[in-house]
Structure formats: C-alpha cells, structure tokens
Scaffold this motif. Structure first.
Motif, mmCIF file in Angstrom:
data_model
loop_
_atom_site.group_PDB
_atom_site.id
_atom_site.type_symbol
_atom_site.label_atom_id
_atom_site.label_comp_id
_atom_site.label_asym_id
_atom_site.label_seq_id
_atom_site.Cartn_x
_atom_site.Cartn_y
_atom_site.Cartn_z
ATOM 1 N N THR A 460 0.824 -1.177 -0.058
ATOM 2 C CA THR A 460 -0.032 0.063 0.043
ATOM 3 C C THR A 460 0.883 1.201 0.052
ATOM 4 O O THR A 460 2.066 1.192 0.275
ATOM 5 C CB THR A 460 -0.940 0.057 1.192
ATOM 6 O OG1 THR A 460 -0.152 -0.067 2.473
ATOM 7 C CG2 THR A 460 -1.923 -1.235 1.194
ATOM 8 N N ARG A 536 -3.654 3.278 0.494
ATOM 9 C CA ARG A 536 -3.367 2.822 1.967
ATOM 10 C C ARG A 536 -4.570 2.823 2.735
ATOM 11 O O ARG A 536 -5.679 3.618 2.482
ATOM 12 C CB ARG A 536 -2.350 3.990 2.520
ATOM 13 C CG ARG A 536 -2.816 5.531 2.648
ATOM 14 C CD ARG A 536 -2.013 6.109 3.476
ATOM 15 N NE ARG A 536 -0.840 6.401 2.567
ATOM 16 C CZ ARG A 536 0.147 7.070 2.820
ATOM 17 N NH1 ARG A 536 0.581 7.155 4.160
ATOM 18 N NH2 ARG A 536 1.009 7.510 2.158
ATOM 19 N N THR A 537 -4.587 2.149 3.703
ATOM 20 C CA THR A 537 -5.876 2.200 4.700
ATOM 21 C C THR A 537 -5.832 3.344 5.570
ATOM 22 O O THR A 537 -4.841 3.476 6.038
ATOM 23 C CB THR A 537 -5.634 0.908 5.699
ATOM 24 O OG1 THR A 537 -5.559 -0.296 4.714
ATOM 25 C CG2 THR A 537 -6.891 0.909 6.370
ATOM 26 N N SER A 560 -13.194 3.541 8.728
ATOM 27 C CA SER A 560 -11.898 3.702 7.658
ATOM 28 C C SER A 560 -12.414 3.319 6.348
ATOM 29 O O SER A 560 -13.387 2.867 5.975
ATOM 30 C CB SER A 560 -11.133 2.366 8.202
ATOM 31 O OG SER A 560 -11.645 0.976 8.067
ATOM 32 N N VAL A 562 -10.709 1.440 2.871
ATOM 33 C CA VAL A 562 -9.663 0.359 2.510
ATOM 34 C C VAL A 562 -9.910 0.159 1.004
ATOM 35 O O VAL A 562 -10.743 0.105 0.420
ATOM 36 C CB VAL A 562 -10.027 -1.228 3.183
ATOM 37 C CG1 VAL A 562 -9.089 -2.306 2.901
ATOM 38 C CG2 VAL A 562 -9.815 -0.887 4.885
ATOM 39 N N ASP A 563 -8.726 -0.039 0.296
ATOM 40 C CA ASP A 563 -8.772 -0.497 -1.134
ATOM 41 C C ASP A 563 -9.600 -1.640 -1.331
ATOM 42 O O ASP A 563 -9.398 -2.534 -0.559
ATOM 43 C CB ASP A 563 -7.068 -0.770 -1.294
ATOM 44 C CG ASP A 563 -6.942 -0.677 -2.820
ATOM 45 O OD1 ASP A 563 -7.540 -1.644 -3.591
ATOM 46 O OD2 ASP A 563 -6.327 0.287 -3.352
ATOM 47 N N PRO A 569 -11.426 -5.719 6.283
ATOM 48 C CA PRO A 569 -10.275 -5.395 7.328
ATOM 49 C C PRO A 569 -10.792 -6.022 8.779
ATOM 50 O O PRO A 569 -11.889 -6.079 8.968
ATOM 51 C CB PRO A 569 -9.788 -4.034 7.356
ATOM 52 C CG PRO A 569 -11.318 -3.195 7.054
ATOM 53 C CD PRO A 569 -11.898 -4.347 6.151
ATOM 54 N N VAL A 613 -7.124 -0.841 12.414
ATOM 55 C CA VAL A 613 -7.803 -1.386 11.158
ATOM 56 C C VAL A 613 -6.787 -2.143 10.429
ATOM 57 O O VAL A 613 -5.727 -1.541 9.799
ATOM 58 C CB VAL A 613 -8.183 -0.222 10.446
ATOM 59 C CG1 VAL A 613 -8.962 -0.974 9.093
ATOM 60 C CG2 VAL A 613 -9.442 0.729 11.175
ATOM 61 N N THR A 615 -5.274 -4.926 7.714
ATOM 62 C CA THR A 615 -5.419 -5.681 6.573
ATOM 63 C C THR A 615 -4.172 -6.680 6.470
ATOM 64 O O THR A 615 -3.434 -6.454 7.112
ATOM 65 C CB THR A 615 -5.635 -4.809 5.282
ATOM 66 O OG1 THR A 615 -4.504 -4.053 4.963
ATOM 67 C CG2 THR A 615 -6.493 -3.673 5.368
#
Length: 1282
Positions: A460, A536-537, A560, A562-563, A569, A613, A615
């Motif tokens: 990320t 990035r998260t 959050s 997330v991609d 996550p 969070v 991942t």
C-alpha cells in the motif's frame, strides 16, 4: 553453517561444553566493496553437490574417575567430509591406544573409543593422565578439550568401637561422624535404628563436616542409636557408622542461661575463596541457652535475597553460581537473651577463563580479509594463544599476511585456498584453560540467483518494500536493477539497492507500480518482479475522546476506508495497548461493526482506546481517551477562624473532583435556634471553585452551623459534614420595616401595614414595632404612639379619607433601629357622590368618535380619583336587510384621572350606539351621567362571505358567492375583477360591475382553456368598494380515458392502476377480460370511474392466461395480456346438491326433525322428577355425539355444543332415539348450517366482483363490493365474529 567448537580443559571433574554441528547451508553474503571480512554462508537453495566440510568434534572426551575396570572408557566423535581421522595425546605425548595390548579400540566413521581389557585395578594407575583427541581431514584438524582420567578406590566400611557419650542437661555437645576419605564428596544422614531421620531444628543441626551439633542438651536427647549414614552417589554406596549412645544427665540445679558461642567455625573471622560459577556455603553453628537466633548480613552492601539461600535453619548461607559481585565481607550475628556473638566471613571470588567474544566459523572467497575475534575474561586475566590445526602459531612458519592484535584477534589478509584450516583459540590462567575451534574455509562457487522469477509484491501507499534478488557465488556476484516507472532507479532517493542484492523502495506511491528486472552482472542470469501499489488504509472517523459518567454507556466509532482489492479488514480494539475481547458474561465490551460499546462505565474502564484497522498488507490506528467524570466529593475538614463582630472565616479541604473541575462552592447554614422550622439548611454564600476559604457575613444573635456543597458540570456533591456551632452576639436593629403604608378599606378607620421584618433582622431578644401617626393638618406636631409585635395596626374614629403621616420603628432590648422617615397615608375611602358634567360626543368618521367632559370635583370623589369609565354600547346595525336582531355589545373604556377627553376608534360603521361616563375610585364607581345616543356613518363592506368556482365548459367559469357578513351600510352591488395568471405578471385586469345587490352568481364566457385565472370580488356601498375575496382556478377540460395503465396479477385477482389527467372531467369505462380457454366468452366489469386511480379485478383463476381490453364509448383505448401465478384449478361440475328436488327433500327432513324436537321437549317436561345423583351419573349416549369423520364439513353450532353439556346427564327420550341427538336440535326453531369459509385478503379490501348491472357512483374513490349469487343457491355473505 560451520559452527565454532568450544572446549574447556584443565578443570577436574568438569565436562566440556560442546555446540553440535550444523550443515553449512545458510546464506549470508556480504556485498561490501571494501576489503574487509566477508564471510560466506551457503544457502539451502543453492545447488551444489558433495561439498567438503572440515571436521567438527561433536562428542568431547570426558573427565572421569575410575573406581573399577568398567569405568575406563574414553570416547571422541566428530563430523566432516571426508570423514575425519582420529589421534590421541596423553600428557602432551602421542598416544596410540591401538598399540596397547591392555586396551581395546572401537573405531567407526566419525567415532573413536577405547576401553581396558584388564581385570585388576592395579593396572589402571598407568592410564592416569590428561588426554586430548584430534580429528583431521584434508580441510584441517579439530582439537578436543582436555580430559583427565583418575583412579580411586571405593570407600569401605571400617571397624569402629561403640561410642558412649555422657553430658549434663543444658550443655552443648558434638557427635562425630568421621566419614571415610575419598575423592567423592559424601552426603551425610543422621538416623536411628529404624532408619528414621533424627529430628533437626535450630538447636540440633548437621555440620558440613557431617557431625551432629547440639546448641544445648535436653533430657529427651538421650538415646543409644544416633547413627551417621554416609552416602556416595558415584559408587552408589551407603556406609552406616557405629551407633552413638548419648546420655543426658539431669541438672541438679536450675538450668543457667548461657550466651552464644561459636561451635563451627571457631574464632571471629573466616576466609573463603571461590571460583566464578561455583556453589559455596558459609556455615555458622552456635551453642547457647536459650537457643540463639541467627541473622546474616553483608557488611559492605545489601545481602541479595535472589542470589543467596539460607539452609539448615539459617545456619548456612548458600551462594549458587557465585559471581564477582558476591565477593565481600559477610557476618553471622547470633543472639539470645544472654548476649550476642558475631563471626565475619571474607569471601573472595576468582574466575577460570570464560569467553566474552568468540571467533565464528565461516566460508570465504579468495582474496578476502578474515578477522577472527577471540576475547576471554577471568581472574587473574587469562593469556590468549592461537593454534593452526592443533599446532601452536609460534611453531609455524611466519606469514606476513597473519597479524595478532593486542586484544587477541587474529587477522588473515588476502586469503587463498591454502589458508583453509581449523584455528584454535586458547585462553589460560591458573584456574584452567578453555579452547575453541574456528573453521576458515576458502572456497570458490559459481553465481546463482536464488529468488524465484515472476514474484508479485503487493503493498500500500507509503510503505517500504523489498524486491528480493538473492544471489550466491564465490566470489560474490554483483546484481543490477532496472525497470519501474522511473527512468533511472539511482536518480530516485527512495530507491536503495541493498548489499544483499535486493532493491528497497521507501515511501511507495502509485508511480512506482510496474515490472522490475534483476540481472547478475557479466552473465545472462536475471529475474523479473511485479510491484502492485494499492491505496493505503486510512481512518476516516477516528475514535473521539469521551467523557461519560459512571454507569453510562460509552461508544467509540472507528470508520475506515480500505482499498477495494483488499479483503474486509479486521478491526482490533486495544485498551492501554492491551487487546480487548468481547465480553460473554457481563457484556462489558461489545463490538458492532465499527463501534466499540463499553457498557456500565466504571473507573477501571478509563484509559486510551486504540482502534486498529488491520489488513493483510497494512494497518492504520487511532486513539481516543475515555474519561469518567462525576459529581465531586464533598469538602472535608471545615474550620472556623478569625471571628469578628459579624464575620467569621470558613476554610475547607476540597474533595475529589472526579475529572470535572469544581465550578463553585455553596455555603449553607442552619439556625440552631429554629431547627424545628421548615427552613432547615439555607444558602448563605457562593464562592468560586478555585478557592478554599470564604469570609462569611452573619446576623447578630444567631447560632450557626455551616456545611459546604461542591458543584461541577455534572451536579452537586453530597453536603459536607457540618461545622462546629458558632454564636453571634445580640445588637440593636439595623433597619426598620419596609413598605410602610395605609390600606384603609372601611370608612372612619386608618389601617397601617408594613412588610414584617425577618426574624434574623431582629438582632436581639424582646423585638417589637413602635407605630407613630398624626394628621397632616390640624393636629400639629404631636405624634400618637403605640407598640405591636406584628402588622396591621388599626386606628378607629378618624373620619373618611383623611391624610396622616405614619411611620414604624423596630426595637429590641439592646436598643431601637434608626429614625424612620414618615409616609402619607389615608383613612378609608367611600364611593364617589356625583357624575361627570358636560358630556359631549363628536363623530370623527364612520369608525371613530371623540368624547369630552368636565373635570369632577375632587371632594365628591371621597377617595383617590383613579379615572373615568366610558360605557359604550352598540345597540344595532342600521342596515335594512338584516332581519335577525343582533345582541347588544358594551365596551368599557378607562381613562386616567386627569383626562377630560378620549378618542375611541374601531366602531362599527352604520350602527346605533349609546354612551355614559362615570368616575371611580378604589371603593367603586360613582353614578353615571345622562345617557347619550348617536349613529355612525356608512362605511365600506367586509369581503363576501364565500366565493366558489364552477366550470360548465372548457371556456366558461361560473362564480357563486354570498353577501358580506358586515355590509357596513346599504349594499348597492358588487365589483368583479379578474386577470389571467402569467409568468410576466403583466396581464391586464378585467372588471365586471354588478349593480344589483341581490345577484349571487355570474358566468364568464370566452376564457382561455389553457390558462389559470385569479378572481377578486368586492361588495359596494355608497361610501365605496370593500375588501375583496380572492380565488384562483381554471376551466375544466372535457373528459379523456386514463393513461399509464399498469396491471399486477395475483393468484385469483389483478390489481389495475392508472393516472387520471389533471383538470379533465371524470369518464367511465369498462374492463373486458377473456380467459384463453373460454372460447371467446368475454366478461366485463361494471363501469369504472377514471378518478378512482385503482381497481381490483377479482374471480380470476390461478395459472391462467388472460386478455384484457379497456373500452370507453365502445372504443378500445388500451389492451394487454397477463398470466396469473399458481396452479390451474379444474372447475367442479354442479352436483345434485344444487338441484331443486334435493333442496325440497332436505326441507322436508328439516321440518320432520322440528316436529320430533317439539315432541322431545314435551316428553321431557312431563317425565317427572329425577334425582340429582341420576342427573350427575346419567350415561352419555355415545351415538348422540357428532362424528366428524362421517359428516361433510362441521355442522355443529355453538348452541348445540352448549346444549350437549346441559343434556349429557339427563335421561330422556333422547337416550332411545338418535333423532334427538345434538346434531338435530335447533333451539331457534330452524336448522342452523354453519359453513367455515376461508377469506381472502381481497374481501377485506371490498373490491367489486364482475357484474354488468351495477354502476359505481361517479365520485366514489373505491369500488364497493358487489356479491353475486353462488351456484348452489346459498348466500356467499359471511359474518365474521371476533
């Protein structure tokens, strides 16, 4: 990996420390460009066959003491490729066990051992000595540790005389053990003849020498079986000494107390020397009576409890694994009631050599420099020497490439294949020698890339990634990286080619995505790698810092992003960096999506809560704080200081604020003299929350107690504990009563009242009021005086409405209050005597008049003149057309006392009024003046009461109205104004005058069918036009069939909806429908209004296909096809039950049953009396019960069920005849047929069934239900009973 080989020699009985060998298959290739040490470790995935390995000793020969011929075994094992060859030295000389006929040699691959063939111990002494094993192959020679072989004779039982010992009670004694001499350390056990241990205590202990010590003797110590048992673990031997008899003679006198004396060791000082790592024991055995207590101390520091242990009832101080820090002076302090004795121990600690830095076995490429670091410590400091393949370095040829440093390191420069050898580093001092083998292996290997080709690295943004390109060779290969979105990798400061061959990219962005190639320079070896960069998260909404009260629920939210390429996550919550788990029992922590819910918050829940969070690639975290706040604790330690005449200082210590600062303190007091009153605790003062003292203003002659309440944003604390009682002295009153006045109501009286003073203002005992009064004129300065304790004070016989000066003064036994100021008061009033004169009315316009009058004589008012009252009455309207009589409405207008005119507005035009004027005081109204009459002029009318619009055609509009409720004159007609509503607001206004007031409607023609209009209608009188009533509207267009028709089929119905056109007239249409298999049998509904917007077509068959056609005026305007869901039901053909003859037959049977029923009742009524018992025990005719299995449907009525219960116990004609069964009884005179019918939801909606003869009213919003007759002649209507 080529491990070092460590040995320790020269210490008797000490085994060697050996690190087992590991196959040299791990990579660590240093890519440094400078010519320093660059060791090679062959990785496990490097492809090479039959790699030679230098010898490594895996099993060291061990030091041994031989007690029998079986104990002589010397073993040495080593690994290597080729397998090593073994040789031995004894006491520094070559020793070949194979040439000795007394020895037997066992030699296998990697192992060499020899043992004796002799049967006697006498031949063993020749083999005593120090042995060293050497293991060699073509890569070098490894040297073992030094093994010492000793011989000894096992200890044996000696013949001894029996010992008898006598002593006096209270004296000390030592029972000797004297174990046999041996190289083995014995273990001593004192036991009796039953092999039970002698009971040991602080008085009776065993010394390290094996003797049994008695601090003082008791009579019960006498016995004849004190036996010393000596145990030798190495030979598995236990020797029992001759039992000792101890006789304790009782003392003829009282036992004398004795101060402590040392038994072992003797004297006042002892010295001990130990080696680092050994175990030593300091011994302190004391005699004395009573038994002395022992205390161990360290004179030059604190005695470490973790490094020492106290044993044998504190008579021994044991050091395990002693170190240099344990060296020093220790004391054993023994005392009893008679005195104290001290023994000092000096402990010195030296050390055999031990490694602090060891050389490492490595692989090297030709031309590299090698540095072998070898450092050791010891007391005294050891000497470092080097050997090559077991030969001292000083005995080999000098080589300028070899250098020895002062610290003991060996440096080899520009190594070649001839430098491959095993180097021994040896450290020695007077306490022993240690040795370590280090392999230097110079080797050349072809380059290989060990990392797989085509790896994909997913990271990320902002992360660091390592693109691996692991290569190996000797000499080391050089790699080059190319690719990515950057034109040159070296130009980007974030690109870092590592010495290990990998490419490290820091702070990655999406620009770094792409393919990268790693190539070994000067070869065709290469691999490629793909770098994929994801978003990035991030935490969009971090947990906020919360402040909650105890018991409340705290909710932290963590949102959050997330991609999308990443999996969902994991949200992990931590409290103070400790992982949280959901609570199963108390539900303290609950996780709901992004929320952390903390129930019933408590003080221990406070802290930092972190949302992580997580991942599979990165992690984002944010922290919020949970703080509990609550109302404060009450202040404590209330103190009263600095007392003065009317003040005192109150100080306190604040309580706990509970995370919410105190805003202010409320100081309350309680009057101890009036505890029984309802006042209780009262507020005295408020001070800021940052103060801890307050000066309090007090009243005289009061007894106080104080308490304090702290206030913060949550609320109030509990009250503090009350202070001590504080009393103030009495004083004269400070002030007089306020609001002194007269409130005389009755004539000829003067009522003096005032606001009664608060009891706290009395300032002293015997409080009262002094009342003073005198006339303003006539009586002069003489004051009349009287006393009272409470208001009011009444003076009688002083005339109507006379002026007096009055004043009231406060007094108590200490004095009187200040001199009061007099006020004017009056005696009681009476009603006025006369009416106002010269009253006149002038009309100003149709709604306003002006009234004037002459001022009244004040003497006739007989009181305070408050003003004048004008009574204005509207008698009626003057309009001729108003037939009903209106009620009179009177309005009172009040003026001031000094006014002589008044303008009155808001009168009704064209009305008849009457008017009177009177004067009033507080006692009441005086007589009114003579009544005046007047009429108001005509005015403009109010708006018409109503206005409605109706459109007979697309270009006509009919307006209908009702006259104004208030014409305010004679109505002469109407004015109609209207305009076309357009966006530009410039449409011309059109007018129609109606001169006949009786007209109530008007039709406008020629209007635009596409426009909306605004209409204004006004009434008219001779005065002018009135206010309008306004309406907006448009003409109604001709009717048209509906549009946007939608059909939604159900199992046996279809819901039809449509959109009616706005402004269009309602039209009626038919819905024709045809089932596909009904052979052109079209059915149609009743007429449907287009204004309904909805219709339900019922009685369709499930699983059928229908054609629908919508017609208006015999013209089809819409058609469609539908399919009803469900399974098609086959129509049941009419049965004989619907035939006329069957119905007649059933009717005859019912009539017959009715006759039989009447006979049953007649028979029962004439049957005589029956006993209660017969009625209760009467049999129940089972055949008279209805049998549901034999009936069609349920034909039992509610009445028959109830009657069954009544008749079950009554014998009658019904017992003999089935015709009288409950199924055939009808108490209503006719048969009852109850059919259970399942109702569809559509019945409750009351939508119509198809019929051609019924029409729906034009304005009906829904279609009423039309029920058609059923085929079998029975009604379909059903009554639903709740």
């Amino acid at each position: 990996m080529l491990d070092e080989q460590r040995q320790q020699v020269g210490s008797r009985g000490r085994c060697s420390s050996i690190r087992p060998p590991v196959l040299p298959l791990i990579l660590l290739l240093s890519l440094a460009t400078h010519s320093s040490q660059a060791a090679i470790h062959i990785p496990s995935n490097y492809h090479i066959s039959d790699l030679k390995r230098p010898p490594v000793i895996t099993t060291q020969p061990g030091t041994v003491t031989v007690f029998s011929v079986e104990d002589l075994v010397m073993t040495c094992e080593a690994s290597g490729n080729p397998p090593p060859i073994f040789r031995w030295t004894k006491d520094g000389e070559e020793f070949d066990p194979g040439t000795d006929p007394e020895l037997k040699v066992t030699e296998r691959s990697g192992s060499f051992a020899f043992y004796t063939l002799s049967n006697t111990m006498d031949t063993m002494k020749q083999y005593q000595g120090k042995y060293v094993c050497y293991a060699s192959n073509e890569l070098g020679t490894a040297v073992s540790s030094e093994a010492i072989l000793n011989t000894d004779v096992p200890p044996t039982q000696q013949k001894e005389k029996k010992v008898n010992v006598k002593s006096e009670e209270g004296s000390s004694i030592v029972l000797q053990c004297n174990p046999p001499q041996s190289s083995m350390e014995p273990i001593i056990h004192w036991m009796d003849w039953k092999l039970r241990h002698i009971h040991l205590s602080e008085r009776v202990v065993v010394g390290k020498d094996g003797n049994l010590y008695f601090a003082h003797l008791k009579k019960e110590d006498s016995r004849n079986d004190y036996t010393c048992n000596v145990q030798y673990l190495a030979t598995r031997t236990i020797l029992a000494k001759e039992p000792v008899t101890l006789t304790v003679n009782p003392s003829n006198t009282v036992l004398r107390n004795r101060s402590p004396l040392m038994m072992r060791p003797t004297g006042r000082h002892s010295t001990y020397q130990a080696l680092r790592g050994q175990t030593i024991e300091l011994e302190c055995i004391i005699e004395g009576y009573p038994t002395p207590k022992v205390l161990w101390v360290r004179k030059d520091g604190e005695l470490s409890e973790s490094r020492t242990d106290k044993e044998m009832f504190d008579r021994r101080l044991r050091f395990t694994n002693i170190s240099e820090s344990d060296a020093g002076e220790y004391q054993c302090i023994a005392d009893n009631s008679q005195g104290r004795i001290t023994h000092t121990y000096t402990v010195t600690v030296e050390a055999a050599p031990y490694w602090t830095k060891e050389p490492v076995s490595q692989l090297y490429a030709p031309g590299e420099n090698v540095r072998l670091d070898c450092q050791a410590e010891g007391i005294p400091s050891p000497a470092i020497t080097w050997m090559i393949n077991g030969i001292p370095l000083s005995s080999t040829d000098k080589d300028p490439r070899r250098t020895l440093t002062a610290s003991g390191s060996l440096i080899l420069k520009d190594v070649n294949f001839g430098d491959t050898a095993i180097y021994q580093c040896q450290a020695s001092n007077k306490h022993g020698t240690i040795l370590i083998n280090t392999n230097v292996y110079v080797i050349e290997l072809p380059p290989q890339i060990l990392t797989e080709d085509g790896n994909t690295y997913t990271v990320t943004e902002g992360q660091k990634v390592l693109l691996e390109c692991e290569s190996f060779g000797s000499p080391k290969p050089k790699v080059i990286w190319n690719g990515g979105s950057a034109s040159t990798l070296l130009a980007d400061s974030r690109m870092n080619p590592l010495t290990t061959g990998g490419l490290e990219i820091s702070n990655i962005t999406h620009d770094n995505e792409g393919f990268y190639t790693c190539t070994v320079q000067n070869t065709n070896l290469s691999i490629s790698a793909e770098l994929e960069v994801l978003n990035r998260t991030v935490i969009l909404s971090p947990p906020q810092s919360l402040k909650v009260q105890p018991g409340q629920t705290a909710i932290f939210t963590c949102l959050s992003l997330v991609d999308p390429k990443l999996a969902s996550p994991l949200i992990q919550w931590r409290k103070n960096d400790h992982k949280l788990f959901a609570s199963e029992s108390d539900e303290k922590y609950t996780f709901e999506g992004p929320d952390l819910i903390i129930a019933n918050a408590e003080p221990e829940d406070e802290g930092n809560y972190t949302c992580q969070v997580i991942t599979n690639l990165d992690m984002a975290e944010a922290t919020g704080t949970l703080t509990l706040y609550d109302r404060p604790d009450p202040p404590v330690l209330l103190q009263l200081t600095q007392p003065k005449q009317r003040t005192v200082t109150l100080s306190w210590t604040p309580g706990d604020e509970h995370n919410s600062p105190v805003i202010e303190y409320v100081i309350e007091f309680e009057d101890q003299d009036s505890k029984s009153s309802e006042k209780g605790w009262e507020e005295l003062s408020r001070v800021s929350g940052n103060t801890e003292r307050a000066s309090l203003s007090l009243w005289p002659h009061m007894s106080y107690r104080f308490r304090i309440i702290a206030i913060n944003e949550v609320g109030k604390s509990d009250p503090s504990k009350a202070s001590e009682i504080y009393n103030t002295a009495a004083e004269a009153p400070d002030n007089n009563p306020e609001d002194v006045r007269s409130e005389s109501i009755d004539p000829d009286t003067l009522v003096i009242i005032w606001e009664e003073m608060d009891k706290r203002s009395f300032n002293g005992p015997d409080f009262k009021y002094r009342v003073l009064w005198r006339r303003v004129v006539g009586s002069g300065p003489i004051w009349h005086t009287n006393y009272t304790t409470a208001p009011p004070f009444v003076v009688n016989g002083i005339g109507n409405f006379s002026a007096f000066e009055i004043k009231v003064q406060a007094l108590n036994e200490k004095g009187e209050g200040p001199e009061p100021d007099p006020v004017i008061g009056y005696s009681g009033e009476n009603i006025p005597l006369e009416a106002p004169m010269n009253v006149d009315v002038v009309r100003l316009n149709s709604t306003a008049i002006r009234v004037t009058w002459a001022a009244i004589d004040r003497e006739t008012v007989r009181g305070h003149l408050l003003g004048y009252k004008i009574h204005l009455t509207r008698v009626r309207s003057l309009s001729h057309h108003r037939a009903r009589r209106e009620p009179s409405i009177t309005t009172v207008v009040v003026t001031g006392a000094n006014e002589e005119r008044k303008v009155i507005g808001e009168l009704q035009p064209y009305s008849h009024y009457t008017l009177t004027v009177s004067v009033f005081n507080s006692k009441g109204d005086g007589p009114p003046c003579e009544m005046l009459s007047f009429n108001t002029a005509e005015g403009v009318p109010h708006p018409p009461t109503s206005l409605t619009l109706d459109s007979p055609s697309e270009t006509e509009m009919t307006l209908r109205w009702t006259p104004p409720s208030q014409p305010n004159g004679i109505l002469i007609g109407y004015l109609l104004q209207y305009l076309q509503i357009v966006e530009s607001d410039d449409s011309p206004m059109q007018e129609e005058k109606i001169n006949d007031p009786k007209i109530s409607h008007l039709t406008l023609k020629g209007l635009d069918r596409h426009s909306h209009y605004r209409f204004f209608l006004r009434g008219r009188t001779a005065t002018g036009d009135g206010e309008p009533i306004m309406r907006e509207g448009a003409t109604t267009l001709d009717g048209a069939p509906p549009v946007n028709i939608s059909v939604l089929p159900g199992d046996n119905f279809a819901n039809i909806s449509w959109v009616a056109k706005k402004r269009h007239r309602n039209v009626r249409f038919h819905i024709h429908y045809l089932r596909q298999n009904d052979a052109d049998k079209w059915k149609k509904t009743e007429k449907v209004d287009s204004s309904q917007f909805f219709y339900q077509l019922q009685d369709l068959r499930p699983g059928s296909h229908y054609h629908l056609r919508f017609t208006h005026s015999n013209v089809t305007f819409f058609q469609t096809e539908i399919d009803t869901p469900g399974t098609e039901v086959t129509e049941v053909q009419p049965s004989f039950a619907t035939q006329g003859w069957f119905i007649g037959l059933v009717s005859a049977i019912v009539l017959l049953l009715l006759v039989l029923l009447i006979l049953c009742f007649v028979r029962r009524n004439k049957g005589g009396k029956y006993s209660v018992k017969d009625k209760e025990e009467g049999p129940i005719d089972s055949e008279a019960r209805p049998m549901k299995d034999e009936t069609f449907g349920e034909y039992r009525s509610l009445e028959s069920d109830l009657e069954e219960k009544r008749l079950a116990s009554q014998p009658s004609l019904c017992e003999e005849s089935k015709l009288c069964s409950e199924d055939n009884l009808d108490f209503n005179g006719s048969s009852v047929l109850t059919t259970e019918i399942n109702l569809d939801e559509s019945l409750a909606s009351q939508f119509s069934r198809p019929s051609e003869s019924r029409e729906v009213p034009n304005n009906s919003p829904l279609n009423p239900t039309t029920v058609s007759p059923s085929p079998n002649g029975l009604t379909n209507q059903v009554t639903i009973l709740d």
